[in-house]
Write a protein that holds these residues in place. Sequence first.
Motif, PDB file in Angstrom:
ATOM      1  N   GLN B 286       0.843  -1.138   0.046  1.00 23.57           N
ATOM      2  CA  GLN B 286      -0.233  -0.079  -0.041  1.00 23.57           C
ATOM      3  C   GLN B 286       0.903   1.141  -0.102  1.00 23.57           C
ATOM      4  OE1 GLN B 286      -1.866  -1.072   3.759  1.00 23.57           O
ATOM      5  NE2 GLN B 286      -3.895  -1.336   2.544  1.00 23.57           N
ATOM      6  N   SER B 287       1.879   1.146   0.781  1.00 23.89           N
ATOM      7  CA  SER B 287       3.019   2.203   0.792  1.00 23.89           C
ATOM      8  C   SER B 287       3.463   2.713  -0.458  1.00 23.89           C
ATOM      9  CB  SER B 287       3.862   2.043   1.831  1.00 23.89           C
ATOM     10  OG  SER B 287       4.793   3.153   1.898  1.00 23.89           O
ATOM     11  N   PHE B 288       3.976   1.679  -1.198  1.00 16.49           N
ATOM     12  CA  PHE B 288       4.570   1.777  -2.642  1.00 16.49           C
ATOM     13  C   PHE B 288       3.095   2.483  -3.476  1.00 16.49           C
ATOM     14  CE2 PHE B 288       5.425   0.211  -7.059  1.00 16.49           C
ATOM     15  CZ  PHE B 288       6.479   1.025  -7.211  1.00 16.49           C
ATOM     16  N   LEU B 289       2.040   2.063  -3.507  1.00 14.75           N
ATOM     17  CA  LEU B 289       0.878   2.501  -4.365  1.00 14.75           C
ATOM     18  C   LEU B 289       0.689   3.947  -4.037  1.00 14.75           C
ATOM     19  CD1 LEU B 289      -1.096   1.218  -6.540  1.00 14.75           C
ATOM     20  CD2 LEU B 289      -2.889   1.324  -4.546  1.00 14.75           C
ATOM     21  N   CYS B 290       0.937   4.338  -2.690  1.00 18.58           N
ATOM     22  CA  CYS B 290       0.610   5.718  -2.336  1.00 18.58           C
ATOM     23  C   CYS B 290       1.931   6.689  -2.907  1.00 18.58           C
ATOM     24  CB  CYS B 290       0.623   5.775  -0.892  1.00 18.58           C
ATOM     25  SG  CYS B 290      -0.982   5.399  -0.107  1.00 18.58           S
ATOM     26  N   PHE B 291       2.930   6.056  -2.794  1.00 20.50           N
ATOM     27  CA  PHE B 291       4.252   6.798  -3.364  1.00 20.50           C
ATOM     28  C   PHE B 291       3.931   6.913  -4.928  1.00 20.50           C
ATOM     29  CE2 PHE B 291       8.232   6.682  -5.470  1.00 20.50           C
ATOM     30  CZ  PHE B 291       9.116   7.574  -4.738  1.00 20.50           C
ATOM     31  N   LEU B 292       3.401   5.998  -5.546  1.00 17.99           N
ATOM     32  CA  LEU B 292       3.331   6.251  -6.806  1.00 17.99           C
ATOM     33  C   LEU B 292       2.407   7.243  -7.320  1.00 17.99           C
ATOM     34  CD1 LEU B 292       5.037   4.381  -8.835  1.00 17.99           C
ATOM     35  CD2 LEU B 292       2.875   3.025  -9.070  1.00 17.99           C
ATOM     36  N   VAL B 293       1.356   7.081  -6.570  1.00 16.38           N
ATOM     37  CA  VAL B 293      -0.122   8.038  -6.768  1.00 16.38           C
ATOM     38  C   VAL B 293       0.637   9.609  -6.576  1.00 16.38           C
ATOM     39  CG1 VAL B 293      -2.270   8.779  -5.982  1.00 16.38           C
ATOM     40  CG2 VAL B 293      -1.556   6.482  -6.303  1.00 16.38           C
ATOM     41  N   CYS B 294       1.439   9.630  -5.604  1.00 19.41           N
ATOM     42  CA  CYS B 294       1.910  11.108  -5.215  1.00 19.41           C
ATOM     43  C   CYS B 294       3.272  11.220  -6.134  1.00 19.41           C
ATOM     44  CB  CYS B 294       2.470  11.200  -3.782  1.00 19.41           C
ATOM     45  SG  CYS B 294       0.957  11.149  -2.610  1.00 19.41           S
ATOM     46  N   PHE B 295       4.129  10.503  -6.446  1.00 18.17           N
ATOM     47  CA  PHE B 295       5.190  10.729  -7.380  1.00 18.17           C
ATOM     48  C   PHE B 295       4.833  11.170  -8.886  1.00 18.17           C
ATOM     49  CE2 PHE B 295       8.706   9.375  -9.966  1.00 18.17           C
ATOM     50  CZ  PHE B 295       9.675  10.326  -9.758  1.00 18.17           C
ATOM     51  N   ILE B 296       3.878  10.429  -9.588  1.00 22.01           N
ATOM     52  CA  ILE B 296       3.243  10.815 -10.713  1.00 22.01           C
ATOM     53  C   ILE B 296       3.288  12.113 -11.252  1.00 22.01           C
ATOM     54  CG2 ILE B 296       1.544  10.317 -12.713  1.00 22.01           C
ATOM     55  CD1 ILE B 296       1.781   7.450 -11.384  1.00 22.01           C
ATOM     56  N   PRO B 297       2.345  13.079 -10.315  1.00 21.43           N
ATOM     57  CA  PRO B 297       2.028  14.573 -10.663  1.00 21.43           C
ATOM     58  C   PRO B 297       3.261  15.180 -10.501  1.00 21.43           C
ATOM     59  CG  PRO B 297       0.579  13.569  -9.163  1.00 21.43           C
ATOM     60  CD  PRO B 297       1.519  12.450  -9.149  1.00 21.43           C
ATOM     61  N   ILE B 298       4.222  14.950  -9.532  1.00 23.33           N
ATOM     62  CA  ILE B 298       5.406  15.716  -9.284  1.00 23.33           C
ATOM     63  C   ILE B 298       6.423  15.295 -10.804  1.00 23.33           C
ATOM     64  CG2 ILE B 298       7.373  16.051  -8.172  1.00 23.33           C
ATOM     65  CD1 ILE B 298       5.762  15.349  -5.797  1.00 23.33           C
ATOM     66  N   PHE B 299       6.488  14.235 -11.097  1.00 16.41           N
ATOM     67  CA  PHE B 299       7.130  13.700 -12.286  1.00 16.41           C
ATOM     68  C   PHE B 299       6.921  14.349 -13.566  1.00 16.41           C
ATOM     69  CE2 PHE B 299       8.292  10.666 -15.779  1.00 16.41           C
ATOM     70  CZ  PHE B 299       9.676  10.908 -15.515  1.00 16.41           C
ATOM     71  N   ILE B 300       5.472  14.445 -13.911  1.00 19.24           N
ATOM     72  CA  ILE B 300       4.953  15.063 -14.937  1.00 19.24           C
ATOM     73  C   ILE B 300       5.039  16.647 -15.040  1.00 19.24           C
ATOM     74  CG2 ILE B 300       2.971  15.187 -16.658  1.00 19.24           C
ATOM     75  CD1 ILE B 300       2.144  12.379 -15.662  1.00 19.24           C
ATOM     76  N   GLY B 301       4.636  17.216 -13.787  1.00 15.91           N
ATOM     77  CA  GLY B 301       4.646  18.370 -13.772  1.00 15.91           C
ATOM     78  C   GLY B 301       5.741  19.230 -13.392  1.00 15.91           C
ATOM     79  N   PHE B 302       6.845  18.636 -12.877  1.00 15.16           N
ATOM     80  CA  PHE B 302       8.043  19.171 -12.407  1.00 15.16           C
ATOM     81  C   PHE B 302       9.191  18.470 -13.034  1.00 15.16           C
ATOM     82  CE2 PHE B 302      11.447  20.311  -9.409  1.00 15.16           C
ATOM     83  CZ  PHE B 302      11.246  21.762  -9.409  1.00 15.16           C
ATOM     84  N   VAL B 303       9.341  17.167 -12.806  1.00 13.55           N
ATOM     85  CA  VAL B 303      10.697  16.457 -12.921  1.00 13.55           C
ATOM     86  C   VAL B 303      10.981  16.631 -14.480  1.00 13.55           C
ATOM     87  CG1 VAL B 303      11.893  14.215 -12.786  1.00 13.55           C
ATOM     88  CG2 VAL B 303      10.544  15.159 -11.115  1.00 13.55           C
ATOM     89  N   LEU B 304       9.949  15.830 -15.308  1.00 17.47           N
ATOM     90  CA  LEU B 304      10.159  15.932 -16.907  1.00 17.47           C
ATOM     91  C   LEU B 304      10.473  17.235 -17.378  1.00 17.47           C
ATOM     92  CD1 LEU B 304       7.379  13.683 -18.396  1.00 17.47           C
ATOM     93  CD2 LEU B 304       9.787  13.373 -18.633  1.00 17.47           C
TER      94      LEU B 304
END
Lengths: 217, 541
Positions: B286-304
Amino acid sequence: MKTILEISDLSHSYGDEIFTITDFSFSLKEGEITSIIGASGIGKTTLLRIIAGLEQPVEGEVRINEKLVSSKNFILPPEKRNLGLVVEDRALFPHLNVKKNVMFGINYIEEKESLAREYLELFKVLDLEEKFPHEISAGQQQRVAFARALITNPDILLLDEPFAALDKKLKSELHVETKKIFKEKGLSVILVTHDEEEAEYFSDRIIEFQENKIIVR
Amino acid sequence: MPFFKIFTIWHALPILILLLFFSPILIILFSLFSDYSENWEHIYNYVLTDYIVNSLILVLGVSILVIIIGSVTAWIVTNYDFTGRRFFEWGLILPLAIPPYILAYTFTGLFDSYGTLNELAGSIFNLQESGLFFPNIRNIYGAILVFSFTLYPYVYLICRTAFLNQSRSMFEVGRTLGLSQKLIFLKLALPIVRPALIAGTMIVAMETLSDFGAVDHFAVSTFTTGIFRTWYGMYDLTTAMQLASMLLIFITFCLVIERTSRRNASFSTISSNFKPMPIKKLSSQQSFLCFLVCFIPIFIGFVLPILEILNWSLRFNSGFFEKHFFRISFNTISLSVFSAILCTFIAMLINFSIRYQNSSIIKVTNPFLNIGYAVPGLILAVGIVQLFVFLDNNILNSFDGYFVTGSIFGLIFAYIIKSYALANSTYEAGYQKISQTVDDTARILKSKGFNLLFRVHFPLLKTSFFTSILLVTSEVVKELPATLVLRPFNFETLAVSTYIYASEERMIEAAAPATAIILIGLIPIFFLTKMIRASRLEDKR
């Protein structure tokens, strides 16, 4: 009389060392009102939360209607226990009006509207059914909270300092009314309070939590 | 008592500033009552439907996505303990540092047929030239993605605060009334924060409708691109203003909803006996799933976008820090800092007037001064140009040619109107911390008016003063449409330079100004991060 709640050898702690409840055993008969009194932080609310299934005990068992609901390795979720809960801060849902708050737990029932009216009338708040929680007084909010808890016809009604936030006059008014309703409906009630007078007025039995010991009166 | 004794400078100042702030907006709205030209008929018959439909699709698509991303991430970081939670609490607002137009430029750099990611995917999966891995992004759906991943933090921030203010006992009662853990989010938590959710979404809708750079780059016809084309393509300022009026009316509608929802948002906690929600520990899956859900928006909106800009910078070689870059940086910083100081002074004077005079006229006036944040930069620019032309032709006609039209004054004026709300909120927060007894004592000691302001309030509000300057500066640096229209001839800023390079498809050269904008855009993130950390209730749990 049938035993509705059975707690055996219950222990609970936060962290590794500090035990809030140790080896507590207790049973509640159908239609009985029991009060739990004691100083703040001694574990009264924790016991209520364990009965409700909001916390899992470290040791011991909790049975409702002879069915195991909580142990060290098992926990039946609160929504499957058929309990009622009324708390000091009322916890009314602010986005719903009074009637919808009361109907919240019986949304699947066809005659929910008429049942809601019946309970609102019972607690003398029928004229407020369209109002929102922030538009009514604290006493009225508490009446709505009672109506919402009772409408589901719970096996056990759990009350956590439900009158603590009310003034003296309002409190004694509600004491009389609610006790009458509890007795008429034959409700099994556990009342957590720090007010000894209140406990004595309501209860068939009082359990006092003291440091290192529990006294049953 | 004589009128001038009751109506002092402290009363006159807010009203005067209100008139100044409203004049360009009123000029725009008055255009609705002027004659409609042939150009209007052409727009009405052939393109207006496109503008309306595209704007609505954009707003609808972006609203749905930001509600999902913002509310789900806010719920997760508020209620669950998982790997990286402390970072995500503030990390989720990082995309705010990137203006939508810069994300749009980097997205085309990444996803165009010869974009970085398409080339990378092509070489990995051995695709033929026609077989693109990522679909074309230069359309309305691409624009929806761009706005959603840069603007969702508005919804995240407002939802997080609302979730933090929800009482534990309410959810516990919900559980005893038959709701499972998952249903608690959908049936209780989300409906309760509905006003906050609507307020956040309306801010996003206003930002989406105001944008010019991203929709222009993706060739999506909306009101803002229409206004720009009508003015610069048809050379018809009146029709451009009439189009702007329509957009302004729609935005006012959004603003009214936002304000009303914000007022209603206060109902989320009705009890004084507040018990915060406990944070639930999760299993590793569950922790990994939450990590993924929060990371994707940052990845697309900032990291990329950061990675793509770094990629451009590396290909730019030594030309990155060239003379032109330093010149436009100097233009931008000097202009934005000057505007920020002026804007902050105005906010300070107005807030002091409210405090000092305690007059209902001033109190009623102040909220209206905040309206600028909702008015698109392009509309403001159109109104200011018309106002300045009027001033030059009728009042300042003793000067040769145009005195204020096309000058730097227009830019500063626009920046102040747009950023006043930011400076005002900083000062309001500052003043709330100063007890009224401080004023009372100072006044007994014969300190009043400017003396009270500069000897007592100013030193106490130094933090608010500098915070406001930093926040307004970073906001001004990002402003594109108003700068593009109002800048003096041949005057470039970082935003304008990025726009020009990107519109000429010289992406690599856009790297330097875009990097500078993002770095300056991180300033408000720093302050928001501090606020987020302060609002953490873990110690009380």
